[in-house]
Design an enzyme around this catalytic site. Structure first.
Site, PDB file in Angstrom:
ATOM      1  CE  LYS A   8      43.016  47.894  46.939  1.00 46.89           C
ATOM      2  NZ  LYS A   8      44.329  47.306  47.083  1.00 46.89           N
ATOM      3  CG  ASP A 133      39.822  44.505  45.204  1.00 50.66           C
ATOM      4  OD1 ASP A 133      39.125  44.288  44.185  1.00 50.66           O
ATOM      5  OD2 ASP A 133      41.033  44.757  45.151  1.00 50.66           O
TER       6      ASP A 133
HETATM    7  O1  C5P Z   1      39.171  38.293  43.258  1.00 52.74           O
HETATM    8  P1  C5P Z   1      40.212  38.901  42.402  1.00 52.74           P
HETATM    9  O2  C5P Z   1      39.907  38.802  40.941  1.00 52.74           O
HETATM   10  O3  C5P Z   1      40.606  40.279  42.815  1.00 52.74           O
HETATM   11  O4  C5P Z   1      41.507  38.022  42.641  1.00 52.74           O
HETATM   12  C1  C5P Z   1      42.545  37.891  41.726  1.00 52.74           C
HETATM   13  C2  C5P Z   1      43.394  36.691  42.112  1.00 52.74           C
HETATM   14  O5  C5P Z   1      44.117  36.945  43.318  1.00 52.74           O
HETATM   15  C3  C5P Z   1      42.608  35.428  42.407  1.00 52.74           C
HETATM   16  O6  C5P Z   1      42.375  34.696  41.239  1.00 52.74           O
HETATM   17  C4  C5P Z   1      43.501  34.682  43.369  1.00 52.74           C
HETATM   18  O7  C5P Z   1      44.513  34.020  42.642  1.00 52.74           O
HETATM   19  C5  C5P Z   1      44.167  35.797  44.151  1.00 52.74           C
HETATM   20  N1  C5P Z   1      43.486  36.084  45.427  1.00 52.74           N
HETATM   21  C6  C5P Z   1      43.655  35.222  46.492  1.00 52.74           C
HETATM   22  N2  C5P Z   1      43.027  35.508  47.670  1.00 52.74           N
HETATM   23  C7  C5P Z   1      42.268  36.611  47.816  1.00 52.74           C
HETATM   24  C8  C5P Z   1      42.089  37.496  46.742  1.00 52.74           C
HETATM   25  C9  C5P Z   1      42.727  37.204  45.561  1.00 52.74           C
HETATM   26  O8  C5P Z   1      44.357  34.207  46.397  1.00 52.74           O
HETATM   27  N3  C5P Z   1      41.677  36.844  48.980  1.00 52.74           N
END
Ligand code: C5P
Length: 287
Positions: A8, A133
């Protein structure tokens, strides 16, 4: 069972606030690309086995595809296992969500392979547990994603677009990008390209316009100077409608209105960035 796990790009990523759980509140327009990893699932009597080809990624429990299978089996209480063959075409840590897409393919695939028939909402819950995501890829169509990114509203995007993707070969850690943003939440500049989407949630039809924008750019640009330079170069090339960093980087994409323009840009980019740089033409929102 063979599955395609598409990449994406974020055409717009607006950070609207900080949440009590430390995550950021997002308003992001995500679209799938024709570029995809290949995922093959084979039934096994028990245990999870993962074989990754085309990247140095782990074959073990720290790989998101492995964790997706583990969560699926634990959640459904099924005793079986699976062999996952993962052929990586999407660069890892590049803001194209390859790992998240692989995980979504594993969830969808196991649900079908073992005829569990978990409803879409339950699969989406498992996806959200694994990462912000992943839910987007269960639907695999242009969507406005809110909350942490896990609340997915499919939308229509009528413009035909092609992307040239440029990845420098280094990754950007997503937690670092958000932390750097939080320490100094600078506003990003909106791009020149104006896109139109149709929202159909709630029964009506609402047309909204979007400019390319990514609020993580200023934070990521402070450390990774290659990214703004690449973006600026791409935005100036003939046939390019606009350029932007995807997600938390480091991939930058340039949008064109035709495949021919994207292929011409690929040649110019090869001469400019050199043969070491990963370059790929992809269709945005393929049929
Ligand atoms: O959810 P995911 O593992 O993709 O997120 C990785 C990191 O990115 C999270 O631990 C967080 O630090 C940050 N993040 C965030 N806000 C979001 C998505 C991700 O702060 N909406």
């Amino acid at each position: 069972m063979q599955l395609q796990a598409r990449a994406k790009i974020n055409l717009s990523l607006v950070i609207t606030g900080r949440r009590p759980d430390g995550f950021h509140e997002l308003d992001t327009l995500m679209v799938p690309l024709s570029l995809a990893d290949e995922v093959e699932l084979t039934e096994r009597p028990s245990g999870i086995e993962l074989a990754v080809e085309g990247s140095g990624l782990s074959n073990g429990p720290d790989n998101l595809a492995w964790r997706a299978a583990d969560l699926f089996f634990k959640h459904t209480g099924r005793g079986e296992g699976v062999h996952i063959r993962l052929k990586k075409n999407i660069p890892a840590g590049g803001g194209l969500a390859g790992g998240s897409s692989d995980a979504a393919a594993v969830l969808k695939g196991l649900n079908e392979l073992y005829e569990v028939d978990l409803p879409a909402a339950e699969l989406a819950q498992l996806a959200a547990e694994l990462g912000s995501d992943i839910s987007f890829f269960l639907q695999d169509q242009p969507a406005l994603c809110t909350g942490r990114g896990e609340i997915v509203e499919p939308v229509e995007l009528h413009q035909k677009l092609w992307a040239l993707l440029v990845n420098p070969g280094f990754g950007v850690a997503t937690p670092w990008a958000y932390q750097t943003y939080a320490a100094d939440p600078k506003k990003s500049r909106q791009g020149r390209l104006n896109l139109h989407i149709v929202r159909k949630a709630g029964g009506g039809e609402k047309v909204e316009s979007f400019h390319l924008r990514n609020d993580l750019e200023p934070a990521v640009f402070t450390k990774h100077l290659w990214i703004p330079e690449a973006k600026e170069w791409l935005a100036k090339q003939p046939g390019v409608q606009d350029a932007l960093m995807s997600g938390s980087g480091a991939t930058v994409f340039a949008l064109t209105g035709s495949q021919a323009d994207a292929e011409k840009l690929l040649e110019a980019a090869r001469a400019n960035f050199g043969s070491e740089t990963w370059l790929q033409v992809a269709e945005v929102n393929p049929a």
